[in-house]
Motif scaffolding. Structure first.
Motif, PDB file in Angstrom:
ATOM      1  N   SER A   1      33.633 -12.600 -24.014  1.00 38.29           N
ATOM      2  CA  SER A   1      34.163 -13.389 -24.937  1.00 38.29           C
ATOM      3  C   SER A   1      32.806 -13.234 -25.830  1.00 38.29           C
ATOM      4  CB  SER A   1      34.284 -14.997 -24.864  1.00 38.29           C
ATOM      5  OG  SER A   1      33.097 -15.722 -24.359  1.00 38.29           O
ATOM      6  N   ALA A   2      31.759 -12.885 -25.578  1.00 36.15           N
ATOM      7  CA  ALA A   2      30.460 -12.580 -26.406  1.00 36.15           C
ATOM      8  C   ALA A   2      30.517 -11.205 -26.903  1.00 36.15           C
ATOM      9  CB  ALA A   2      29.258 -12.985 -25.746  1.00 36.15           C
ATOM     10  N   GLY A   3      31.686 -10.397 -26.530  1.00 32.09           N
ATOM     11  CA  GLY A   3      31.792  -8.980 -26.741  1.00 32.09           C
ATOM     12  C   GLY A   3      31.147  -7.821 -26.035  1.00 32.09           C
ATOM     13  N   VAL A   4      30.636  -8.286 -24.741  1.00 35.73           N
ATOM     14  CA  VAL A   4      29.965  -7.453 -24.045  1.00 35.73           C
ATOM     15  C   VAL A   4      31.067  -6.359 -23.377  1.00 35.73           C
ATOM     16  CG1 VAL A   4      28.436  -7.147 -22.019  1.00 35.73           C
ATOM     17  CG2 VAL A   4      28.093  -9.018 -23.522  1.00 35.73           C
TER      18      VAL A   4
ATOM     19  N   GLU B   1      19.612  -6.782 -25.796  1.00 38.73           N
ATOM     20  CA  GLU B   1      20.554  -5.684 -26.497  1.00 38.73           C
ATOM     21  C   GLU B   1      22.006  -6.458 -26.881  1.00 38.73           C
ATOM     22  OE1 GLU B   1      21.059  -2.012 -24.270  1.00 38.73           O
ATOM     23  OE2 GLU B   1      18.796  -1.730 -24.735  1.00 38.73           O
ATOM     24  N   GLN B   2      22.664  -7.058 -26.105  1.00 40.24           N
ATOM     25  CA  GLN B   2      23.750  -7.663 -26.136  1.00 40.24           C
ATOM     26  C   GLN B   2      23.573  -8.839 -27.099  1.00 40.24           C
ATOM     27  OE1 GLN B   2      26.754  -6.276 -25.282  1.00 40.24           O
ATOM     28  NE2 GLN B   2      25.182  -4.820 -24.817  1.00 40.24           N
TER      29      GLN B   2
ATOM     30  N   LEU C   1      24.439 -11.567 -32.288  1.00 43.15           N
ATOM     31  CA  LEU C   1      23.891 -11.941 -33.674  1.00 43.15           C
ATOM     32  C   LEU C   1      24.474 -11.237 -34.703  1.00 43.15           C
ATOM     33  CD1 LEU C   1      20.185 -12.745 -32.348  1.00 43.15           C
ATOM     34  CD2 LEU C   1      21.982 -14.473 -33.215  1.00 43.15           C
ATOM     35  N   SER C   2      24.544 -10.017 -34.802  1.00 41.70           N
ATOM     36  CA  SER C   2      25.017  -9.145 -35.952  1.00 41.70           C
ATOM     37  C   SER C   2      26.579  -9.509 -36.043  1.00 41.70           C
ATOM     38  CB  SER C   2      24.987  -7.570 -35.585  1.00 41.70           C
ATOM     39  OG  SER C   2      25.260  -6.748 -36.516  1.00 41.70           O
ATOM     40  N   ARG C   3      27.024  -9.645 -35.058  1.00 39.10           N
ATOM     41  CA  ARG C   3      28.740  -9.972 -35.283  1.00 39.10           C
ATOM     42  C   ARG C   3      28.767 -11.653 -35.736  1.00 39.10           C
ATOM     43  NH1 ARG C   3      31.221 -10.255 -30.124  1.00 39.10           N
ATOM     44  NH2 ARG C   3      33.065 -11.002 -31.045  1.00 39.10           N
TER      45      ARG C   3
ATOM     46  N   LYS D   1      30.258 -14.850 -40.437  1.00 35.29           N
ATOM     47  CA  LYS D   1      29.811 -15.830 -41.372  1.00 35.29           C
ATOM     48  C   LYS D   1      30.261 -15.170 -43.019  1.00 35.29           C
ATOM     49  CE  LYS D   1      25.813 -18.115 -39.240  1.00 35.29           C
ATOM     50  NZ  LYS D   1      24.394 -18.253 -39.313  1.00 35.29           N
ATOM     51  N   ARG D   2      30.064 -14.049 -42.896  1.00 40.13           N
ATOM     52  CA  ARG D   2      30.512 -13.380 -44.355  1.00 40.13           C
ATOM     53  C   ARG D   2      31.803 -13.305 -44.544  1.00 40.13           C
ATOM     54  NH1 ARG D   2      26.140  -9.938 -42.769  1.00 40.13           N
ATOM     55  NH2 ARG D   2      27.363  -8.307 -41.970  1.00 40.13           N
TER      56      ARG D   2
END
Length: 130
Positions: free
Chosen positions: A55-58, A86-87, A92-94, A99-100
């Motif tokens: 669910s975190a995209g890993v 790294e994950q 954090l980037s996602r 947010k944007r």
């Protein structure tokens, strides 16, 4: 627990649970005397971990690498930590991207609301004059 119970508990299909076992994301699940899969609390902890990471995209491939290292013992602690770091950066980037996107959606909704209010007021004035 049966596969149906685990499936319901975690919101994963039985096929997904079998797939996770087949590719090594969760340890081989024991079977009871009738040959039915019998998930333990430990198995459920693995599933919970995998579901959280997914669910975190890993990616599945990254999880396989992580679990392979985990099974090799303490000499892989630094490599496992690096994978998790790294994950975390990717997540954090996602989050920033989301947010944007949320800000953009809020802006667009506000634009429509400011356009709707004058239009509604105009309709009310027209209805009042009838």
């Amino acid at each position: 627990m049966t596969i149906a119970e685990v499936s319901k508990k975690f919101g994963l299909s039985p096929d997904t649970l079998r797939y996770y076992e087949r590719i090594g994301l969760i340890p081989r699940v024991n079977r009871n005397e009738s040959g039915i899969l019998d998930y333990t609390e430990e198995d459920c902890k693995w599933i919970e971990f995998i579901k959280c990471m997914r669910s975190a995209g890993v990616q599945v491939e990254t999880l396989i690498e992580y679990i392979t290292l985990l099974q090799q013992g303490d000499e892989t602690i630094e490599a496992r930590k690096q994978i998790l770091m790294e994950q975390r950066e990717k997540l954090l980037s996602r989050i920033e991207e989301m947010k944007r996107a949320l800000e953009r959606l809020n802006f667009k909704i506000e634009e429509y609301e400011t356009k709707l209010i004058p239009a509604e007021n105009k309709l009310k004035r027209l209805a009042h004059n009838i």
